[in-house]
Motif scaffolding. Structure first.
Motif, PDB file in Angstrom:
ATOM      1  N   THR A 171       0.845  -1.192   0.000  1.00 61.20           N
ATOM      2  CA  THR A 171       0.000   0.000   0.000  1.00 61.20           C
ATOM      3  C   THR A 171       0.880   1.241   0.000  1.00 61.20           C
ATOM      4  O   THR A 171       2.087   1.177   0.222  1.00 61.20           O
ATOM      5  CB  THR A 171      -0.904   0.003   1.242  1.00 61.20           C
ATOM      6  OG1 THR A 171      -0.065   0.094   2.393  1.00 61.20           O
ATOM      7  CG2 THR A 171      -1.762  -1.238   1.310  1.00 61.20           C
ATOM      8  N   ILE A 172       0.269   2.366  -0.242  1.00 61.39           N
ATOM      9  CA  ILE A 172       1.005   3.641  -0.251  1.00 61.39           C
ATOM     10  C   ILE A 172       1.565   3.936   1.134  1.00 61.39           C
ATOM     11  O   ILE A 172       2.688   4.418   1.275  1.00 61.39           O
ATOM     12  CB  ILE A 172       0.089   4.777  -0.744  1.00 61.39           C
ATOM     13  CG1 ILE A 172      -0.266   4.531  -2.207  1.00 61.39           C
ATOM     14  CG2 ILE A 172       0.744   6.126  -0.559  1.00 61.39           C
ATOM     15  CD1 ILE A 172      -1.268   5.502  -2.769  1.00 61.39           C
ATOM     16  N   GLU A 173       0.807   3.618   2.170  1.00 58.52           N
ATOM     17  CA  GLU A 173       1.274   3.848   3.533  1.00 58.52           C
ATOM     18  C   GLU A 173       2.508   2.999   3.836  1.00 58.52           C
ATOM     19  O   GLU A 173       3.452   3.452   4.474  1.00 58.52           O
ATOM     20  CB  GLU A 173       0.167   3.544   4.556  1.00 58.52           C
ATOM     21  CG  GLU A 173      -0.969   4.535   4.565  1.00 58.52           C
ATOM     22  CD  GLU A 173      -1.965   4.280   3.434  1.00 58.52           C
ATOM     23  OE1 GLU A 173      -2.007   3.151   2.903  1.00 58.52           O
ATOM     24  OE2 GLU A 173      -2.669   5.227   3.074  1.00 58.52           O
ATOM     25  N   GLN A 174       2.482   1.746   3.358  1.00 59.12           N
ATOM     26  CA  GLN A 174       3.641   0.889   3.561  1.00 59.12           C
ATOM     27  C   GLN A 174       4.860   1.433   2.823  1.00 59.12           C
ATOM     28  O   GLN A 174       5.979   1.393   3.330  1.00 59.12           O
ATOM     29  CB  GLN A 174       3.332  -0.538   3.090  1.00 59.12           C
ATOM     30  CG  GLN A 174       2.367  -1.278   3.977  1.00 59.12           C
ATOM     31  CD  GLN A 174       1.973  -2.628   3.393  1.00 59.12           C
ATOM     32  OE1 GLN A 174       1.979  -2.808   2.173  1.00 59.12           O
ATOM     33  NE2 GLN A 174       1.624  -3.570   4.256  1.00 59.12           N
ATOM     34  N   ALA A 175       4.644   1.974   1.622  1.00 53.94           N
ATOM     35  CA  ALA A 175       5.745   2.559   0.855  1.00 53.94           C
ATOM     36  C   ALA A 175       6.304   3.782   1.580  1.00 53.94           C
ATOM     37  O   ALA A 175       7.517   3.964   1.673  1.00 53.94           O
ATOM     38  CB  ALA A 175       5.279   2.925  -0.547  1.00 53.94           C
ATOM     39  N   VAL A 218      10.487   6.344   4.952  1.00 50.91           N
ATOM     40  CA  VAL A 218      10.860   6.991   6.212  1.00 50.91           C
ATOM     41  C   VAL A 218      11.873   6.130   6.972  1.00 50.91           C
ATOM     42  O   VAL A 218      12.861   6.640   7.506  1.00 50.91           O
ATOM     43  CB  VAL A 218       9.604   7.268   7.069  1.00 50.91           C
ATOM     44  CG1 VAL A 218       9.987   7.681   8.479  1.00 50.91           C
ATOM     45  CG2 VAL A 218       8.749   8.330   6.413  1.00 50.91           C
ATOM     46  N   ALA A 219      11.634   4.828   6.976  1.00 49.42           N
ATOM     47  CA  ALA A 219      12.570   3.930   7.668  1.00 49.42           C
ATOM     48  C   ALA A 219      13.944   3.966   7.005  1.00 49.42           C
ATOM     49  O   ALA A 219      14.974   3.974   7.689  1.00 49.42           O
ATOM     50  CB  ALA A 219      12.014   2.509   7.677  1.00 49.42           C
ATOM     51  N   LYS A 220      13.988   4.009   5.684  1.00 55.17           N
ATOM     52  CA  LYS A 220      15.264   4.085   4.958  1.00 55.17           C
ATOM     53  C   LYS A 220      15.987   5.396   5.280  1.00 55.17           C
ATOM     54  O   LYS A 220      17.198   5.407   5.508  1.00 55.17           O
ATOM     55  CB  LYS A 220      15.008   3.950   3.451  1.00 55.17           C
ATOM     56  CG  LYS A 220      16.231   4.020   2.602  1.00 55.17           C
ATOM     57  CD  LYS A 220      17.122   2.835   2.799  1.00 55.17           C
ATOM     58  CE  LYS A 220      18.287   2.889   1.831  1.00 55.17           C
ATOM     59  NZ  LYS A 220      19.199   1.798   1.981  1.00 55.17           N
TER      60      LYS A 220
END
Length: 120
Positions: free
Chosen positions: A25-29, A34-36
C-alpha cells in the motif's frame, strides 16, 4: 462455469503474488521510505560517533604519552633532589677549617685602608 471462474481467479491471484511484482500500500511505501531515511541518518550519526571515538582514542594516547613524560621528569627531579639532599648533609658534617687567617687579613686590610685615608 464455476471451475472456469475458479481457474481465472487463481490465475489472477497467481499473477499478483508472483516474485516479479510486490504489492504494497502507499502507507507501507511511505513507511519504508521513512525507515530508509532514518536508517541513513542513523548511519551518518554512527560514522560521526565512530570518528569522534577514534579522535578521543588518539587524544587519550597523546595525553598518556604526555603523562608518562611528566612522570619521567618528576622521577628525575626527585632523584636530583635526593642527590642534592645527600650532598648537603655530607657538607654539613664536614668540619670547616679555622678561618682565623681570614680575620687577620681583613684586619690588616682595614688597617692599611685607614692608614692611607689618614695620611691624605
Amino acid at each position: 462455469m464455476k471451475k472456469l471462474f475458479a481457474i481465472c481467479v487463481m490465475l489472477i491471484a497467481f499473477n499478483s503474488y508472483s516474485q516479479d511484482t510486490i504489492q504494497i500500500t502507499i502507507e507501507q511505501a511511505k513507511d519504508a521510505i521513512v525507515a530508509k531515511q532514518q536508517n541513513l541518518t542513523l548511519n551518518k550519526k554512527l560514522m560521526i560517533l565512530e570518528n569522534g571515538y577514534a579522535n578521543l582514542e588518539d587524544h587519550l594516547r597523546l595525553m598518556q604519552e604526555a603523562l608518562d613524560t611528566e612522570q619521567m621528569k618528576f622521577n628525575l627531579l626527585q632523584e636530583n633532589y635526593t642527590i642534592l639532599e645527600t650532598q648537603y648533609e655530607a657538607e654539613k658534617t664536614i668540619k670547616k677549617p679555622s678561618s682565623w687567617w681570614e680575620f687577620v687579613l681583613i684586619g690588616l686590610g682595614a688597617f692599611g685602608f685607614g692608614f692611607m685615608i689618614g695620611s691624605l
